[in-house]
Design an enzyme around this catalytic site. Sequence first.
Site, PDB file in Angstrom:
ATOM      1  N   HIS A 125       3.773 -40.266 -31.467  1.00  0.00           N
ATOM      2  CA  HIS A 125       2.263 -40.263 -31.500  1.00  0.00           C
ATOM      3  C   HIS A 125       2.086 -41.563 -32.711  1.00  0.00           C
ATOM      4  CE1 HIS A 125      -1.514 -39.043 -33.169  1.00  0.00           C
ATOM      5  NE2 HIS A 125      -1.797 -38.191 -32.062  1.00  0.00           N
ATOM      6  N   ASP A 202       8.558 -34.042 -36.188  1.00  0.00           N
ATOM      7  CA  ASP A 202       6.925 -34.000 -35.832  1.00  0.00           C
ATOM      8  C   ASP A 202       6.773 -32.965 -34.892  1.00  0.00           C
ATOM      9  OD1 ASP A 202       4.458 -34.112 -34.919  1.00  0.00           O
ATOM     10  OD2 ASP A 202       4.247 -36.109 -34.306  1.00  0.00           O
ATOM     11  N   GLN A 205       3.481 -30.323 -31.407  1.00  0.00           N
ATOM     12  CA  GLN A 205       3.339 -29.818 -30.005  1.00  0.00           C
ATOM     13  C   GLN A 205       4.600 -28.791 -29.856  1.00  0.00           C
ATOM     14  OE1 GLN A 205       1.085 -30.557 -28.094  1.00  0.00           O
ATOM     15  NE2 GLN A 205       0.140 -32.365 -29.315  1.00  0.00           N
ATOM     16  N   LYS A 228      -3.706 -26.831 -33.921  1.00  0.00           N
ATOM     17  CA  LYS A 228      -2.877 -26.677 -32.614  1.00  0.00           C
ATOM     18  C   LYS A 228      -2.264 -25.715 -32.570  1.00  0.00           C
ATOM     19  CE  LYS A 228      -2.119 -31.740 -32.737  1.00  0.00           C
ATOM     20  NZ  LYS A 228      -3.020 -32.536 -31.744  1.00  0.00           N
ATOM     21  N   CYS A 366      -3.087 -41.588 -28.306  1.00  0.00           N
ATOM     22  CA  CYS A 366      -2.655 -41.899 -29.571  1.00  0.00           C
ATOM     23  C   CYS A 366      -1.337 -42.168 -29.438  1.00  0.00           C
ATOM     24  CB  CYS A 366      -2.585 -40.909 -30.635  1.00  0.00           C
ATOM     25  SG  CYS A 366      -4.527 -40.815 -31.091  1.00  0.00           S
TER      26      CYS A 366
HETATM   27  C1  LIG Z   1       2.940 -35.089 -31.628  1.00  0.00           C
HETATM   28  C2  LIG Z   1       1.887 -35.309 -32.427  1.00  0.00           C
HETATM   29  N1  LIG Z   1       2.094 -35.899 -33.827  1.00  0.00           N
HETATM   30  C3  LIG Z   1       1.035 -35.891 -34.589  1.00  0.00           C
HETATM   31  C4  LIG Z   1      -0.357 -35.507 -34.335  1.00  0.00           C
HETATM   32  C5  LIG Z   1      -1.450 -35.766 -35.294  1.00  0.00           C
HETATM   33  O1  LIG Z   1      -1.790 -34.578 -35.720  1.00  0.00           O
HETATM   34  P1  LIG Z   1      -3.149 -34.294 -36.516  1.00  0.00           P
HETATM   35  O2  LIG Z   1      -4.288 -35.309 -36.220  1.00  0.00           O
HETATM   36  O3  LIG Z   1      -3.660 -32.915 -36.484  1.00  0.00           O
HETATM   37  O4  LIG Z   1      -2.717 -34.810 -37.952  1.00  0.00           O
HETATM   38  C6  LIG Z   1      -0.612 -35.169 -33.039  1.00  0.00           C
HETATM   39  C7  LIG Z   1      -1.837 -34.853 -32.484  1.00  0.00           C
HETATM   40  O5  LIG Z   1      -2.356 -34.737 -31.466  1.00  0.00           O
HETATM   41  C8  LIG Z   1       0.418 -34.838 -32.269  1.00  0.00           C
HETATM   42  O6  LIG Z   1       0.376 -34.251 -30.777  1.00  0.00           O
END
Ligand SMILES: Cc1ncc(COP(=O)(O)O)c(C=O)c1O
Length: 410
Positions: A125, A202, A205, A228, A366
């Site tokens: 992401h 990270d 998910q 999430k 993203c």
């Molecule tokens: C794999 C992953 N990393 C990071 C993020 C960023 O999360 P946040 O916008 O809640 O900080 C997301 C959000 O869609 C994500 O799916």
Amino acid sequence: MIKYQKKRYNHKEIKAQFPIFNSGDLVYLDSAASSQKPNSVLKSINEVYTNHYANIHRGVYKLSQVATDMHEDAREIVKNFINANSVREIIFVRGATEAINLVASTVADTKIKEGDEIILSRLEHHSNIVPWQIIAKKHNAVIKIAESDENGEVSFESVFKNVTSKTKFISITHISNAIGSIIPVKQICKEAKSRGIYTLIDGCQAAPILEVDVQDMECDFYVFSGHKTYGPTGIGVLYGREEILSEAPPYQGGGDMIDKVTFENTTYAGLPSKYEAGTPNIVGAIGLGSALKWMQEIGMNNIYDHSKNLINEGISILKNIKGLRIIGEPSNRGGVVSFIYKDIHSHDLGTLLNTYNIAVRTGHHCAQPTMERYRVPSTVRASVGYYNNKEDFEALAEGILKVGKVFEKV
Ligand SMILES: Cc1ncc(COP(=O)(O)O)c(C=O)c1O
């Protein structure tokens, strides 16, 4: 680790816990972007604001002490949820994005020198790309990419063939938000540790569907977002190994993160306060605690089984649609499937599906480097929560076919 009992999935009972589904026939297949909230979470948020609200940590009066206890109980719940060693390793942040930025601009900023290397995967992401680019630019460090294969998998080998004596950090997703692939992070972290490389996982998910054990994984950092995991927005978690965070410089300065302040000098508080400057998201943390408790009461094994079975059923349903192409076929998948349909733009498809009350995500998610790898500008993404069932995918398939008919007439 917590031992979970196997439970039978009762869809009606689960869905009834989510007031968003009370009115109408919403087909919500966008939990990878954000999940809906169960009554227990909504109730706990309302309860704090109604009966227990005050600023925390500094108050000598009862209300403040109760709010402080509730906030710190939430930290304990998070600690147990990911099996951290201590609550000092649990930092409340705004979300995964802030957590990654925090690590990059404190720990990495002091550890990374000119010519050092940071490994990311193709499937990250943007939140796990841009903070590293900023730090790499600042120190003339190099970002290397562990490529994914045609199925959307990032293997242990594809990560470690990039490793050299200059590798300082491996920052990698646990589950790809665009393709759904589960990455072998435990194997990667263990090997990285034996080579003295820092690891950040990270878990955005993964935390909503997998049982996470940071001690067993041996990662240095693990991040996820509350919204999430059936919790509120504006709250997330940075897990960081105590010996690393206690030596790292602060992230933001302000109240609560200090030990003593004079105009000449400031000494800092211990963990976790050192990384929680200012009034925190008190109610957000408490709401997150309720959400994680809700998940634990169901059992992470049950959530994972449901998600895995449902996404596989969903994929089988989608595969029956002529002209629909699934992007990525990883052997190990989270609750996400991405696809394109005929030559209909994903935004058009998503917009028309919305007219049938079907909510899916469209675009690059993203994850533009992922889109580039699979030679598509964007996809439609369907992702599941514990409240979804096969009927949601049947409705999605029906909707897609109807949209297909609309485009045939154009
Ligand atoms: C794999 C992953 N990393 C990071 C993020 C960023 O999360 P946040 O916008 O809640 O900080 C997301 C959000 O869609 C994500 O799916």
